[in-house]
Design an enzyme around this catalytic site. Sequence first.
Site: not given
Ligand code: GLU
Length: 420
Positions: A111
């Site tokens: 993240k």
């Molecule tokens: N931000 C999204 C999540 O929390 C997508 C992450 C992604 O597609 O890599 O799942």
Amino acid sequence: MANVQLFDSHMYTEVIRQYEEVAELINLDPNIRERLKHPQRALIVTFPFRRDEYEEVETVVGYRVQHVLSMGPTKGGIRYAPDVNLGEVTALSILMSWKSAIVGLPFGGAKGGVAIDPTSLTRGEKQRVTRRYTAELLPVIGVEKDIPAPDLGTDEQTMAWIMDTYSNFVGSPQPGIVTGKPAALGGSVTRREATGRGAIAVTAQAMDKIHKTYKGSNVVIQGFGNVGRYAALDSYERGAKVIAINDLGGGIINPEGINIPELFKHTAKYHSVAGFEGADVLSENILEVECDVLIPAAVGGVITTSNVNKIRAHVIVEAANSPTTVSADKILKDNNVLVIPDILANAGGVTASYFEWVQNRQNYLWKEKDLYEKLIDTMTSAFEEVWTISQKNKCDLRTAALIKGIKRVAAAKLTRGLFP
Ligand code: GLU
């Protein structure tokens, strides 16, 4: 032992609490148990930023945290929010590890975040922040290393700027460096809609399991961003009644069901659900509206011990990340509310991201129809497995999903062994 306080934050404590409970339940190997509490890599960057009308140069803080590098590259979104911090980003990277493992993707969790209020930025300012942040992440991101995606406060355009910046540094176009890109750069409509539609696919399945039908049920959605809006549209298309929706501009309610395609037109023009003619102004708290299905699809930490007993829904679908605190979650269980946890409910986003990444690496684009079918197949199979685990272990769906996710990550780590 590593200093866990490094990542101290409310969300990190919560995620570790959930993890510890399940680790105990499945009797997780003690070495792995400690190891998985810590991200393998956490990069903190600071960089200079000037606003369009600047008097002084600001220093902005950004993060990228990679939790587990054992199963493949790491994957996860990037959020822009004023209160983003290392602990929160770490917690979210851990949730990404479980999430990817639950739907069987070959990724570890990651993240990223920039501590800035995106609503205060002009397009040019957002572009400058994004390009400089990307440049600072260059040592740790890569098509085979770590692939960002959108999260709170970022979108397809943000991904396009990241791709462009990265490609300029590398010297050749690198569409696979991010997912959730605009279609013109190798993204897909399916990815855009995947989190919302995936959440509704598993909700309909869950309703069948408890001998109810999604069609005709009353649905309340908190948030009309990229997740909430497609959850609303999918619900509408399936014949459910979306009776209340809100966003930062206000809330609306219509007990007969809101016309979602019309609401799309309204928000395209006015940038908020507020003022929509086909509904009344919502005067109560959206989370407390009586309904069959409540979908928090905005920010984290909204269902807490102070409002949990005011919730009048039978099913809660966590389309947002971490909307329920651990203590509130236990009360929901006592109140017999069925909770479809974030790591399962919103896994459609990363699933469609995986397909986008595979296509970019192959330089071969699949048809949207095939993408959508694969997405729904992955989500419904994962739900079925999680449901079976919950029945077998007589536990709630969050515990069952965590059992599946943690076991898979632990197995990958144990099989690879220690280096050196
Ligand atoms: N931000 C999204 C999540 O929390 C997508 C992450 C992604 O597609 O890599 O799942």
